[in-house]
Design an enzyme around this catalytic site. Structure first.
Site, PDB file in Angstrom:
ATOM      1  N   ASN A  27       8.889  33.803  29.405  1.00 23.79           N
ATOM      2  CA  ASN A  27       7.778  34.276  30.232  1.00 23.79           C
ATOM      3  C   ASN A  27       6.458  34.021  29.511  1.00 23.79           C
ATOM      4  OD1 ASN A  27       6.052  37.241  30.590  1.00 23.79           O
ATOM      5  ND2 ASN A  27       6.403  35.969  32.356  1.00 23.79           N
ATOM      6  N   ARG A 110       3.347  51.106  25.383  1.00 27.58           N
ATOM      7  CA  ARG A 110       2.742  49.851  24.943  1.00 27.58           C
ATOM      8  C   ARG A 110       1.569  50.111  24.002  1.00 27.58           C
ATOM      9  NH1 ARG A 110       4.261  45.045  27.596  1.00 27.58           N
ATOM     10  NH2 ARG A 110       2.352  44.119  26.789  1.00 27.58           N
ATOM     11  N   HIS A 186       2.631  38.751  37.094  1.00 30.82           N
ATOM     12  CA  HIS A 186       3.002  37.949  35.928  1.00 30.82           C
ATOM     13  C   HIS A 186       4.386  38.284  35.397  1.00 30.82           C
ATOM     14  CE1 HIS A 186       1.905  35.158  32.802  1.00 30.82           C
ATOM     15  NE2 HIS A 186       2.049  36.036  31.830  1.00 30.82           N
ATOM     16  N   TRP A 187       4.969  39.392  35.858  1.00 34.73           N
ATOM     17  CA  TRP A 187       6.255  39.859  35.346  1.00 34.73           C
ATOM     18  C   TRP A 187       7.350  39.699  36.395  1.00 34.73           C
ATOM     19  CZ3 TRP A 187       4.306  45.112  32.949  1.00 34.73           C
ATOM     20  CH2 TRP A 187       3.711  44.853  31.713  1.00 34.73           C
TER      21      TRP A 187
END
Length: 211
Positions: A27, A110, A186-187
């Protein structure tokens, strides 16, 4: 200290495990690294799967051409200040369904993980003028030489890397196919996990690589 070359690290990892060839699934930056591996070490890769990889020196047709994308600007700011608020902005821009995936727990996790490695954050920011986090980009002229079966997966709503990068790869990698997912950022592997896993498994099983 020299910056780590991700492709060299991947080859060292394969050698340490005694693996001659493997399917690579990457990714974003991992997709760019996998593309480089396919062009620089074709004998070590059996299948190539990418999700939202950036492609350097690519002509831009749909994405903004005035520098980093909206998502990359947010990512860079999060590396400069890995506060919970900046990580919330980063997680939100990574996905389409913010209510489902940009949870307070994920943002906290995160932020804590990033703040636990201040030297990593500092190295990233210091390397930005030299093109961090990628030490080298794949040479687009080498893409037609990729011969392994290639699956390109991209979110249509990706605000970090425009889906046109995968259109470019599709046009230049001979044995490639593209799955463009709507309502996906994006994931892809997180937002559409079940479909993503099925696509990758069916692709590897249904497209044997030449030995």
């Amino acid at each position: 200290m020299d910056r780590l070359d991700h492709v060299d690290a991947a080859i060292q990892f394969l050698d340490a495990l005694g693996i001659e060839r493997a399917a690579f699934v990457g990714n974003s930056m991992g997709g760019q690294t996998s593309l480089r591996l396919a062009t620089e070490h074709p004998g070590r890769i059996s299948h190539l799967v990418t999700m939202g990889p950036p492609v350097g020196r690519m002509p831009s047709l749909f994405g903004a051409g005035d520098g980093p994308s909206e998502g990359l600007k947010v990512l860079i700011e999060a590396y400069r200040d890995a506060s919970r608020e900046n990580m919330r902005r980063l997680v939100e821009i990574m996905c389409y369904d913010k209510a489902r995936f940009a949870t307070p727990e994920l943002c906290d996790a995160r932020s804590q993980a990033a703040l636990a490695r201040p030297e990593h954050l500092a190295n990233h920011v210091a390397g930005l003028p030299q093109g961090a986090p990628l030490p080298r980009w794949v040479d687009p002229a080498l893409l037609p030489g990729i011969t392994v079966p290639t699956l390109l997966i991209h979110g249509r709503d990706d605000r970090v890397v425009s889906f046109e990068s995968s259109l470019f790869l599709l046009a230049n990698i001979p044995d490639s196919r593209l799955v463009l997912l709507n309502r996906c950022g994006h994931w892809a592997m997180i937002e559409h996990a079940e479909e993503f896993n099925r696509l990758v498994i069916d692709f590897v099983r249904g497209n044997p690589s030449d030995d």
